[in-house]
Design an enzyme around this catalytic site. Structure first.
Site, PDB file in Angstrom:
ATOM      1  N   SER A 101       0.828  -1.299  -0.028  1.00 32.13           N
ATOM      2  CA  SER A 101      -0.201  -0.054  -0.023  1.00 32.13           C
ATOM      3  C   SER A 101       1.001   1.376   0.084  1.00 32.13           C
ATOM      4  CB  SER A 101      -0.838   0.097   1.328  1.00 32.13           C
ATOM      5  OG  SER A 101      -1.887  -1.204   1.029  1.00 32.13           O
TER       6      SER A 101
ATOM      7  N   ARG B  87       7.567   6.508  -4.391  1.00 30.90           N
ATOM      8  CA  ARG B  87       8.015   7.020  -3.236  1.00 30.90           C
ATOM      9  C   ARG B  87       7.492   6.439  -2.179  1.00 30.90           C
ATOM     10  NH1 ARG B  87       3.877   9.931  -5.003  1.00 30.90           N
ATOM     11  NH2 ARG B  87       2.003  10.434  -3.668  1.00 30.90           N
TER      12      ARG B  87
ATOM     13  N   ASP C 233      -4.937  -2.485  -1.636  1.00 27.06           N
ATOM     14  CA  ASP C 233      -5.999  -2.791  -0.900  1.00 27.06           C
ATOM     15  C   ASP C 233      -7.323  -2.729  -1.806  1.00 27.06           C
ATOM     16  OD1 ASP C 233      -5.794  -0.044  -0.865  1.00 27.06           O
ATOM     17  OD2 ASP C 233      -6.139  -0.201   1.638  1.00 27.06           O
TER      18      ASP C 233
END
Length: 501
Positions: A181, A196, A234
């Site tokens: 995630s 990032r 997710d």
């Protein structure tokens, strides 16, 4: 002598009367002052309510703007505030999958490893279990190898302890769905480079690297025979979990700390897709809709201030007015203004009220749902969190009213976002040949636990669609997309599918 006493008595009476008049005048002044302050407090609330207004016409403008941005994001990379990321998921699970599959869910400072046994048609999930671990803070800023070695070791322990019945047949490798995630530029169903870090991680040598390759190398170093079959987030996992149990699921939305949505798009409707068209003709799109913004969004001075002071100014505007991370903070900012300008909690501004993010959305939800006649829960929360004791009932009522304004705006805008997706899919009106049922899989703590919010969202969607179309659109709670959903995607993208069939 008597005459003098009389004069003193008269003087005393006059002074007494003057004092009484003075006290009365003071009380009247105080009342006027406090009623003036109360009027100011109510004026601030009224202005806030008006600025947060979401009449049906505005919500339809927001939905149209969402659809326009979706088209732009699918046309070219960077063409829109909506990233409209191609997920490379072209096979959602359908319930026929069989075997034992694994998932690794790395969503933040905690991670889980799961094992799911699938029994195929009519049987569904036979067995599931998981183990949880937290990542030591030191590893959040070291090296990629250190992080993935730690994770691989936990996976190795999980596998080492499993029963004989979960062993793979000879010649078959274990397969894993990896929920990661963090922002990733996906390059295939099981590869993607880290853009990032977020959520407090800062491992410099991992940026730009393929996260699946990093995990695979660590698994090999730890002697774990396992293939990463799918890299997902997710929201895509929620879509997969929903589809596994219901073939009509075509949209997923997460409303938790943050918010996002994903849906099934026709592969031909993605101009920026340059690869061969998938056999299924479909492609799941990860919208990253938290970054949506439009001139039609009802933003207030509090939202602008929150955004300017945030870690990512100008980004995630939709998320900042609709998701769990921010609703309590918006409420705090309004209460602070009323405290400063209208002495709402007494002459002193409560010091705790000045602390950003001290008022979390779960506390706001508890106050919003307070059904007691004296709003005891509200009183307790004000006392425990903000150290405001002796709040009056009318003060508490205003607090509940503000909870309602903030939550209603967020929920109604989330509903408008869903309408935008349904418009893009051509499912916002009834089609010839009878209604086509569309199920929206929803997950996230905000949706699951903030009842007033989820009720408002569903009612608003019904209002926007109209009764007739609304009868063909269903919202369902789909649990644990990041865990079970990832294992199901490993199953639907298994190397051994052809072999099975």
């Amino acid at each position: 002598m008597k005459e003098g006493t009389g004069k003193v008595a008269v003087a005393a009476a006059v002074i007494g009367a003057a004092a009484a008049v003075g006290v009365a005048a003071y009380i009247v002044r105080q009342r006027m002052k406090s009623s003036g302050k109360w009027a100011r407090a109510l004026a601030i609330v009224k202005e806030f309510e008006e600025k947060c207004g979401t009449p049906e016409v505005k919500l339809k403008q927001v939905a149209d703007a969402m659809t326009v941005e979706m088209h732009a994001g699918l046309a070219s990379e960077g063409g829109s505030k909506l990233k409209m990321l191609i997920s490379y998921v072209d096979n959602l699970p359908n319930g026929d999958e069989e075997g034992v599959f694994y998932a690794l869910d790395l969503g933040g400072t905690n991670f889980r490893v799961l094992r799911v046994q699938l029994g195929g048609k009519e049987v569904g999930i036979v067995h599931q279990e998981f183990a949880e671990a937290s990542i030591p803070p030191a590893l959040m800023g070291q090296t990629s190898d250190a992080l993935f070695d730690y994770i691989a070791e936990k996976l190795a322990n999980f596998v080492a302890e499993e029963e004989q019945r979960f062993q793979q047949p000879p010649g078959r490798q274990r397969e894993l769905g990896f929920t990661f995630s963090f922002p990733v530029m996906q390059t295939s169903i099981n590869s993607g480079n880290l853009i990032r870090w977020t959520k407090g991680f800062s491992i410099d040598d991992a940026v730009g690297q393929d996260m699946v390759a990093e995990l695979t190398k660590a698994l090999q170093r730890k002697g774990v025979e396992m293939r990463v079959a799918a890299l997902v987030n997710d929201t895509i996992g929620t879509l997969a979990g929903g589809r596994y149990t219901n073939k009509d699921v075509a949209v997923a939305a997460i409303l938790g700390t943050g918010t996002n949505a994903a849906y099934v798009e026709r592969a031909q409707a993605i101009p920026k897709w340059h690869g061969p068209l998938p056999k299924s003709g479909e492609m799941v799109i990860n919208m990253e809709w938290g970054n949506f913004r439009s001139s039609h969004l009802p933003l207030t001075e509090y939202d602008h201030a929150l955004d300017v002071e945030s870690l990512n100014p100008g980004e995630q505007i939709f998320e900042k007015i609709a998701s769990g991370m921010y609703l309590g903070e918006i409420l705090r900012r309004v209460l602070l203004k009323i405290a400063e300008e209208a002495a709402f909690f007494g002459d002193e501004v409560p010091p705790k009220l000045k602390i950003p993010f001290i008022l979390r959305t779960p506390e706001m939800s508890a106050m919003h749902h307070d059904m007691s006649s004296d709003l005891k829960v509200v009183g307790n929360k004000l006392k425990d969190i903000l150290e405001i004791s002796n709040s009056s009932l009318k003060t508490r009522r205003v607090v509940v009213e503000l909870c309602n304004i903030v939550a209603t705006r967020g929920a109604r805008l989330a509903a408008a976002g869903v309408l935008g997706i349904l418009k893009k899919m051509g499912r916002d009106t009834l089609r010839e040949g009878g209604p086509q049922k569309t199920v929206i899989a929803m997950d996230g703590g905000l949706y699951e636990h903030y009842t007033e919010y989820s009720k408002c969202l569903e009612n608003t969607l019904r209002e926007l669609l109209g009764e007739e179309t609304a009868s063909s659109i269903v919202v369902e709670h789909s649990n644990d997309g990041s865990g079970i959903g990832a294992a199901l995607l490993a199953a639907s993208h298994s190397l051994y599918l052809e072999h099975n069939s």
